[in-house]
Design an enzyme around this catalytic site. Structure first.
Site, mmCIF file in Angstrom:
data_model
loop_
_atom_site.group_PDB
_atom_site.id
_atom_site.type_symbol
_atom_site.label_atom_id
_atom_site.label_comp_id
_atom_site.label_asym_id
_atom_site.label_seq_id
_atom_site.Cartn_x
_atom_site.Cartn_y
_atom_site.Cartn_z
ATOM 1 N N ARG A 197 0.839 -1.204 0.000
ATOM 2 C CA ARG A 197 0.000 0.000 0.000
ATOM 3 C C ARG A 197 0.869 1.248 0.000
ATOM 4 N NH1 ARG A 197 -5.510 -1.817 3.115
ATOM 5 N NH2 ARG A 197 -5.765 -3.651 1.801
ATOM 6 N N GLU A 199 0.652 4.161 0.815
ATOM 7 C CA GLU A 199 0.061 5.208 1.648
ATOM 8 C C GLU A 199 1.179 6.040 2.243
ATOM 9 O OE1 GLU A 199 -1.772 2.491 4.309
ATOM 10 O OE2 GLU A 199 -3.558 2.209 3.077
ATOM 11 N N ARG A 205 1.006 2.319 13.391
ATOM 12 C CA ARG A 205 0.149 1.191 13.018
ATOM 13 C C ARG A 205 0.052 0.949 11.515
ATOM 14 N NH1 ARG A 205 -5.921 2.833 14.695
ATOM 15 N NH2 ARG A 205 -5.050 3.593 16.623
ATOM 16 N N HIS A 206 0.804 1.708 10.724
ATOM 17 C CA HIS A 206 0.768 1.515 9.269
ATOM 18 C C HIS A 206 2.111 1.020 8.727
ATOM 19 C CE1 HIS A 206 -2.794 4.168 9.499
ATOM 20 N NE2 HIS A 206 -3.199 3.428 8.487
ATOM 21 N N GLU A 339 -8.181 -1.037 14.658
ATOM 22 C CA GLU A 339 -8.852 -1.917 13.688
ATOM 23 C C GLU A 339 -7.907 -3.035 13.258
ATOM 24 O OE1 GLU A 339 -10.171 -0.189 9.781
ATOM 25 O OE2 GLU A 339 -9.267 -2.083 9.157
ATOM 26 N N SER A 342 -11.201 -5.971 8.393
ATOM 27 C CA SER A 342 -12.408 -5.522 7.679
ATOM 28 C C SER A 342 -12.951 -6.716 6.933
ATOM 29 C CB SER A 342 -12.083 -4.463 6.630
ATOM 30 O OG SER A 342 -11.617 -3.309 7.235
ATOM 31 N N ARG A 390 -0.827 -6.037 12.949
ATOM 32 C CA ARG A 390 -1.691 -5.286 13.874
ATOM 33 C C ARG A 390 -2.183 -6.181 15.004
ATOM 34 N NH1 ARG A 390 -5.269 -1.074 11.138
ATOM 35 N NH2 ARG A 390 -3.719 0.180 10.043
HETATM 36 P P1 AMO Z 1 -8.514 -3.411 4.780
HETATM 37 O O1 AMO Z 1 -7.977 -2.437 3.811
HETATM 38 O O2 AMO Z 1 -9.294 -2.863 5.931
HETATM 39 O O3 AMO Z 1 -9.482 -4.456 4.068
HETATM 40 O O4 AMO Z 1 -7.325 -4.293 5.349
HETATM 41 C C1 AMO Z 1 -7.576 -5.382 6.212
HETATM 42 C C2 AMO Z 1 -6.687 -5.335 7.427
HETATM 43 O O5 AMO Z 1 -5.309 -5.368 7.037
HETATM 44 C C3 AMO Z 1 -4.534 -4.589 7.917
HETATM 45 N N1 AMO Z 1 -3.894 -3.494 7.181
HETATM 46 C C4 AMO Z 1 -2.722 -2.935 7.504
HETATM 47 N N2 AMO Z 1 -1.835 -3.193 8.484
HETATM 48 C C5 AMO Z 1 -0.731 -2.441 8.555
HETATM 49 N N3 AMO Z 1 -0.453 -1.437 7.695
HETATM 50 C C6 AMO Z 1 -1.313 -1.132 6.692
HETATM 51 N N4 AMO Z 1 -1.016 -0.135 5.827
HETATM 52 C C7 AMO Z 1 -2.505 -1.901 6.556
HETATM 53 N N5 AMO Z 1 -3.541 -1.878 5.706
HETATM 54 C C8 AMO Z 1 -4.374 -2.855 6.110
HETATM 55 C C9 AMO Z 1 -5.474 -4.028 8.971
HETATM 56 C C10 AMO Z 1 -6.806 -4.062 8.242
HETATM 57 O O6 AMO Z 1 -7.895 -4.131 9.129
HETATM 58 N N6 AMO Z 1 -10.193 -6.392 1.070
HETATM 59 C C11 AMO Z 1 -10.421 -5.950 2.429
HETATM 60 C C12 AMO Z 1 -10.643 -7.125 3.358
HETATM 61 C C13 AMO Z 1 -11.918 -7.907 3.054
HETATM 62 O O7 AMO Z 1 -13.006 -7.301 3.001
HETATM 63 O O8 AMO Z 1 -11.790 -9.144 2.880
HETATM 64 C C14 AMO Z 1 -9.243 -5.137 2.912
HETATM 65 O O9 AMO Z 1 -8.160 -5.163 2.360
HETATM 66 O O10 AMO Z 1 -5.445 -4.901 10.082
#
Ligand code: AMO
Length: 416
Positions: A197, A199, A205-206, A339, A342, A390
């Site tokens: 990602r 971002e 936490r990212h 979180e 999702s 996480r």
């Molecule tokens: P989402 O984008 O919420 O959902 O990602 C799911 C979970 O992945 C973790 N996560 C991360 N952890 C650390 N750094 C990040 N940048 C990061 N991005 C995400 C989190 C988050 O809750 N396709 C949907 C899932 C689904 O509906 O099946 C999805 O990607 O713990």
């Protein structure tokens, strides 16, 4: 005769007796050299050893009177397999504290620290129990491609890559492939997925490269079917860690307990009311941002809930989630204000997913490959993405998500 292999952790010279503390994955071990009982040249050689030399020690194991060691090895031979240079880039004993960045710059030395090994031993155990749970419940492990040609997930930026003469990107999520597996009749699958990602976040936490347990399952009634798999998976996995990792948990000073089932369900509406009652100015339809999540975590902790679901989100959550009036069938699972997951029930009918794309201002013409999977027999289905780093961060009370991945990739770090 016994053999001990490891790294020289510490050398203690008390005059008439010398001690070498050897460290390996099993922990610390004491080698004791009483001047009168070991060959003189061996006794002298101790002085030439350096911390972190890799050694093999042969000798006889005896019961020890030392407070920290039940046994000790009285050596008759010590071989230095490889000497370590001095000074060390980092103190692996942890006595000299180092900043996280210095630790990560020298991750291979940092990884020798018992606390770091404890985190990764628990990570391994987590995956072992999670896999066992999913296997026992009929989920096949799959590997989908990390190279994609269009976005698989709304809301986050993609890393472009050079792929011959075509535009391509690193995958943000196996979302579309998981759904394709449902159209393919696999019915229940999981993937230990890597998310890339792009971002700009630079938070505790990212990560820009994260790992997740992703599942997808067919023939569901609604999102509750998926939520039950998630809470049972957590319950089973934490119980496995509690059973298998007492030493690691003690090293980290963590008192882990198995969260009771079922987990608390909070609707989005209830969450908003709760937040407003605590002074938040959140409006219906707003995202629950970091601050709202933290506040909810405090309220849930006060009610005795570590893990809790938030469900019945407004229908603008994500385009691929099944709408339900002004709500949708998506959910999040949070733990202590963060979180972790999702998920939800997905749209399964072609007409619904097309209108969802339009509702989100996306052009269905750009989603031809994705839309095709809904046209030739797609069952009802749902799933989730569950961030492993996480989860470990919250479970093990780590302050930074970077502690829970071996080689973090963040806004500034691409090495080691
Ligand atoms: P989402 O984008 O919420 O959902 O990602 C799911 C979970 O992945 C973790 N996560 C991360 N952890 C650390 N750094 C990040 N940048 C990061 N991005 C995400 C989190 C988050 O809750 N396709 C949907 C899932 C689904 O509906 O099946 C999805 O990607 O713990």
């Amino acid at each position: 005769m016994d053999t001990l292999k490891g790294w020289v952790h510490e050398i203690r010279d008390m005059g008439g007796i010398k001690f070498i503390i050897i460290r390996n994955r099993d922990g610390l071990h004491q080698v004791t050299l009483p001047k009168k009982k070991v060959p003189p040249e061996l006794f002298e050689r101790v002085g030439s050893l350096n911390r972190e030399d890799v050694v093999v020690v042969h000798g006889e194991t005896k019961d020890s009177k030392a407070r920290d060691f039940p046994t000790e090895l009285i050596p008759d031979a010590i071989t230095v397999v490889n000497a370590a240079e001095t000074p060390l880039p980092l103190d692996p004993s942890g006595k000299v504290k180092a900043e996280l960045d210095t630790r990560l710059d020298n991750r291979f030395v940092d990884m020798r620290r018992p606390e770091v090994q404890a985190v990764f031993s628990i990570r391994h155990t987590l995956l072992r129990h999670a896999r066992a749970y999913l296997d026992a419940h009929g989920f096949w492990e799959v590997h989908t491609s990390r190279i994609i040609s269009t976005a698989s997930e709304g809301g986050t930026e993609l890393f472009p890559i050079t792929y011959f003469d075509k535009p391509a990107y690193l995958s943000q999520s196996p979302q579309l492939y998981k759904q394709m597996c449902m159209a393919g009749g696999f019915e229940r699958i999981f993937e230990i997925a890597t998310y890339f990602r792009a971002e700009e976040h630079n938070t505790t936490r990212h990560l820009n490269e994260a790992t997740a347990i992703d599942i997808e399952m067919s023939f569901i009634e609604d999102e509750e079917d998926v939520m039950r798999v998630l809470e049972s998976l957590i319950h089973h996995t934490v119980a496995g860690i509690v059973a298998d990792c007492q030493d690691e948990l003690a090293t980290l000073g963590v008192a882990l307990t198995v969260p009771p089932l079922p987990f608390k369900r909070l609707t989005y509406d209830e969450a908003v009311d709760l937040l407003r009652s605590k002074g938040s100015d959140i409006a219906w339809g707003d995202d629950l941002g970091t601050e709202s999540e933290r506040l909810l975590g405090e309220e849930m902790a006060a009610q005795g809930h570590e893990y809790y679901f938030i469900k019945r989100y407004p229908r603008n959550k994500v385009f691929y989630i099944q709408p339900d009036g002004k709500y949708c069938r998506g959910f999040d699972l949070d733990c202590k204000g963060v979180e972790l997951t999702s998920g939800g029930q997905r749209c399964h009918e072609h007409a619904t997913i097309v209108s969802r794309l339009e509702e989100f201002g996306l052009n269905p013409a750009s989603f031809t490959d994705y839309l095709k999977i809904f046209r030739y027999g797609m069952p009802t289905h749902g799933g989730f993405g569950f961030g492993i780093e996480r989860w470990l961060m919250e479970m093990l009370d780590q302050k930074n998500v970077r502690e829970c991945i071996l080689f973090p990739r963040d806004r500034h770090r691409t090495t080691p």
